[in-house]
Design a protein around this motif. Structure first.
Motif, PDB file in Angstrom:
ATOM      1  N   PRO A 165       0.824  -1.207   0.000  1.00  0.00           N
ATOM      2  CA  PRO A 165       0.000   0.000   0.000  1.00  0.00           C
ATOM      3  C   PRO A 165       0.862   1.264   0.000  1.00  0.00           C
ATOM      4  O   PRO A 165       1.981   1.262   0.526  1.00  0.00           O
ATOM      5  N   ILE A 166       0.319   2.334  -0.573  1.00  0.00           N
ATOM      6  CA  ILE A 166       1.067   3.604  -0.615  1.00  0.00           C
ATOM      7  C   ILE A 166       0.516   4.609   0.393  1.00  0.00           C
ATOM      8  O   ILE A 166       0.920   5.773   0.388  1.00  0.00           O
ATOM      9  N   ASN A 167      -0.399   4.174   1.239  1.00  0.00           N
ATOM     10  CA  ASN A 167      -0.914   5.021   2.314  1.00  0.00           C
ATOM     11  C   ASN A 167      -1.834   4.157   3.176  1.00  0.00           C
ATOM     12  O   ASN A 167      -1.938   2.943   2.971  1.00  0.00           O
ATOM     13  N   ASN A 168      -2.498   4.797   4.113  1.00  0.00           N
ATOM     14  CA  ASN A 168      -3.457   4.103   4.975  1.00  0.00           C
ATOM     15  C   ASN A 168      -4.864   4.547   4.583  1.00  0.00           C
ATOM     16  O   ASN A 168      -5.303   5.641   4.946  1.00  0.00           O
ATOM     17  N   PRO A 169      -5.572   3.720   3.798  1.00  0.00           N
ATOM     18  CA  PRO A 169      -6.876   4.118   3.254  1.00  0.00           C
ATOM     19  C   PRO A 169      -8.010   3.996   4.272  1.00  0.00           C
ATOM     20  O   PRO A 169      -7.939   3.192   5.206  1.00  0.00           O
ATOM     21  N   GLY A 170      -9.042   4.796   4.049  1.00  0.00           N
ATOM     22  CA  GLY A 170     -10.215   4.778   4.916  1.00  0.00           C
ATOM     23  C   GLY A 170     -11.278   3.805   4.433  1.00  0.00           C
ATOM     24  O   GLY A 170     -11.108   3.090   3.433  1.00  0.00           O
ATOM     25  N   ALA A 171     -12.409   3.792   5.126  1.00  0.00           N
ATOM     26  CA  ALA A 171     -13.473   2.824   4.860  1.00  0.00           C
ATOM     27  C   ALA A 171     -14.055   2.958   3.451  1.00  0.00           C
ATOM     28  O   ALA A 171     -14.344   1.953   2.786  1.00  0.00           O
ATOM     29  N   ASP A 172     -14.240   4.185   2.965  1.00  0.00           N
ATOM     30  CA  ASP A 172     -14.827   4.365   1.632  1.00  0.00           C
ATOM     31  C   ASP A 172     -13.923   3.778   0.552  1.00  0.00           C
ATOM     32  O   ASP A 172     -14.394   3.155  -0.405  1.00  0.00           O
ATOM     33  N   ALA A 173     -12.614   3.979   0.698  1.00  0.00           N
ATOM     34  CA  ALA A 173     -11.665   3.443  -0.284  1.00  0.00           C
ATOM     35  C   ALA A 173     -11.618   1.920  -0.217  1.00  0.00           C
ATOM     36  O   ALA A 173     -11.510   1.243  -1.247  1.00  0.00           O
ATOM     37  N   LEU A 174     -11.723   1.367   1.002  1.00  0.00           N
ATOM     38  CA  LEU A 174     -11.749  -0.095   1.140  1.00  0.00           C
ATOM     39  C   LEU A 174     -12.951  -0.683   0.405  1.00  0.00           C
ATOM     40  O   LEU A 174     -12.836  -1.682  -0.309  1.00  0.00           O
ATOM     41  N   ARG A 175     -14.104  -0.058   0.578  1.00  0.00           N
ATOM     42  CA  ARG A 175     -15.316  -0.561  -0.082  1.00  0.00           C
ATOM     43  C   ARG A 175     -15.202  -0.431  -1.602  1.00  0.00           C
ATOM     44  O   ARG A 175     -15.608  -1.325  -2.351  1.00  0.00           O
ATOM     45  N   ALA A 176     -14.635   0.688  -2.053  1.00  0.00           N
ATOM     46  CA  ALA A 176     -14.495   0.902  -3.498  1.00  0.00           C
ATOM     47  C   ALA A 176     -13.527  -0.098  -4.125  1.00  0.00           C
ATOM     48  O   ALA A 176     -13.679  -0.479  -5.289  1.00  0.00           O
TER      49      ALA A 176
END
Length: 210
Positions: A165-176
């Motif tokens: 990963p290139i950052n720590n993604p949030g919930a919306d990005a995980l779902r997408a």
């Protein structure tokens, strides 16, 4: 400690030091954290949220609570139960790319663009991966020299997904990451705030770039 969506590990650690966790304690904790099977990097596993810890909490307990939260959020999003060809870590990598490349309303389309480029054997060529290597934020356009940086994370030079990963993604990005919007797009460009356009036609894309 406040982790914003898309933050890098290198941006999060100074908050630990500011909160008076020692560098030795943090370094030791990072090497001994329990990660889900198949995950090789702490980057991406520190879930974005506001965290408060009692005085005397060890860095390992603090960091592990963030990783545990990320695992819960990934399970909720369906990262571990996806029937796609991607591994859970690869889906987290896709989520981090989605997080870096667009606004929330664009996430699912960008998720599809990533799949389309991978399917066609095209390099992803995402500026965000080079910004990650250079640890530089804010510059919109990359120099040609920057795109030639020799790094496995440089998606201009390397095909496929970056190795982590290139950052720590949030919930919306995980779902997408596991719910792409169907479409044949290969290119996208933000021409104005909240005006991101998608196309499968390189000529159309180049017209928008002008």
């Amino acid at each position: 400690i406040n982790i914003t969506e898309g933050a890098w590990l290198s941006e999060i650690l100074p908050q630990f030091y500011a909160a008076e966790f020692s560098k030795t304690d943090v370094s030791s904790a990072l090497n001994s954290l329990s990660k889900p099977s198949g995950f090789t990097s702490i980057e991406g596993l520190l879930f974005p949220a506001q965290y408060s810890f009692a005085s005397g909490t060890s860095a390992k307990v603090a960091l592990q609570s963030m990783v545990d939260r990320a695992v819960r959020e990934m399970k909720e999003a369906g990262i571990f139960s996806s029937k796609e060809k991607f591994t859970p870590q690869q889906l987290l990598i896709i989520a981090s790319l989605v997080q870096a490349e667009g606004n929330t309303e664009d996430f699912s389309k960008i998720s599809q663009v990533i799949r389309n480029r991978l399917t066609k054997g095209m390099p992803l060529q995402f500026d965000s991966t080079v910004h990650y290597v250079k640890k530089s934020r804010g510059s919109v356009f990359l120099s040609t020299q920057s795109t030639l940086i020799n790094s496995p994370y440089n998606t201009y030079r390397r095909y496929g997904l970056p190795p982590g990963p290139i950052n720590n993604p949030g919930a919306d990005a995980l779902r997408a990451a596991i719910n792409p919007t169907p479409g044949d797009w290969l290119y996208f460009i933000t021409v104005a705030p909240f005006d991101t356009r998608y196309t499968s036609d390189i000529n159309q894309f180049n017209d928008w770039k002008v």
